[in-house]
Design an enzyme around this catalytic site. Sequence first.
Site, PDB file in Angstrom:
ATOM      1  N   ASP A  34       0.865  -1.176   0.000  1.00 58.35           N
ATOM      2  CA  ASP A  34       0.000   0.000   0.000  1.00 58.35           C
ATOM      3  C   ASP A  34       0.901   1.225   0.000  1.00 58.35           C
ATOM      4  O   ASP A  34       1.936   1.256   0.654  1.00 58.35           O
ATOM      5  CB  ASP A  34      -0.996   0.008   1.165  1.00 58.35           C
ATOM      6  CG  ASP A  34      -0.355  -0.067   2.529  1.00 58.35           C
ATOM      7  OD1 ASP A  34      -0.124   0.989   3.137  1.00 58.35           O
ATOM      8  OD2 ASP A  34      -0.096  -1.180   2.987  1.00 58.35           O
ATOM      9  N   ASP A 125      -9.723   3.870   5.949  1.00 62.20           N
ATOM     10  CA  ASP A 125      -8.580   3.729   6.838  1.00 62.20           C
ATOM     11  C   ASP A 125      -8.944   4.397   8.166  1.00 62.20           C
ATOM     12  O   ASP A 125      -8.971   5.623   8.281  1.00 62.20           O
ATOM     13  CB  ASP A 125      -7.367   4.410   6.195  1.00 62.20           C
ATOM     14  CG  ASP A 125      -6.096   4.298   7.038  1.00 62.20           C
ATOM     15  OD1 ASP A 125      -6.194   3.988   8.236  1.00 62.20           O
ATOM     16  OD2 ASP A 125      -5.014   4.541   6.495  1.00 62.20           O
ATOM     17  N   GLU A 127      -7.886   4.772  11.908  1.00 58.97           N
ATOM     18  CA  GLU A 127      -6.855   4.586  12.928  1.00 58.97           C
ATOM     19  C   GLU A 127      -6.657   5.832  13.774  1.00 58.97           C
ATOM     20  O   GLU A 127      -5.677   5.931  14.522  1.00 58.97           O
ATOM     21  CB  GLU A 127      -5.534   4.171  12.284  1.00 58.97           C
ATOM     22  CG  GLU A 127      -5.064   5.092  11.156  1.00 58.97           C
ATOM     23  CD  GLU A 127      -3.785   4.595  10.497  1.00 58.97           C
ATOM     24  OE1 GLU A 127      -2.747   4.559  11.201  1.00 58.97           O
ATOM     25  OE2 GLU A 127      -3.837   4.233   9.307  1.00 58.97           O
TER      26      GLU A 127
END
Length: 246
Positions: A34, A125, A127
């Site tokens: 990634d 994503d 986080e």
Amino acid sequence: MTGHSLMKVLTIAATGILTATTTWVAAADITGPDVASWQHPGGGGINWFAVRAAGHQFAMLKATEGLDYVNPYFVSDSLAMRVAGVARGTYHFARPNLPPEPQAALYATVVLGQNGLLDLPAVLDLEDSAGLPPDALIDWTHRYLNTVQALTGRRPIIYTYPRFWQTAMADTNQFTSYPLWIADYRGNDQPEVPGGWPTWTFWQTTSSGDIPGIGGAVDINVYSGAQGDFGGYANIPFSGSGRGSS
């Protein structure tokens, strides 16, 4: 671009896709990096043909973050990945201190759909809680995922890591219908899976991988097969086997 040049690009792209397809059918391990702007030190490019030649069949590409960031290399990497025959996943880095619906709209506008050839579903994503308590962050996440699914037509993937999910999301099991991309670098045979998910779909095994064609250390991921045949899941033509769920 002249007609001759366009035909040449299309021919190269078709060759890359067909070559990749043949390899996918026989591959035992489906792996890929990634990448974001960090993988372009000094403004340098990624050699996606070298990435593909090293055996990596897909890559997750950062598209957007929050409400005002677009990866400056997103378009060039997307085009080069297509030509090289590398399946493309794209992700949005969540900023939960900002409303989710406009973030989903920004992401969907930039990626221009995730239903084309060599496209994996959208990725969130997650986080950073931005200080939200678990109940508020859970609500934010539902709203973002619902909006992205409506805009792209495919069920999104959630990227996170175990400790974050167990704390910031109170280890909720409300999202087990979404494919899980889990980050776990501890070197175990299998990653830790939080939140009641029965299995993982992608596993980010390291943040310090070395891949030909990419400058510097890079994350490396593996596909589990949880969504079925990878060729179907990534919209690869002529994969010769059944489509995975999306």
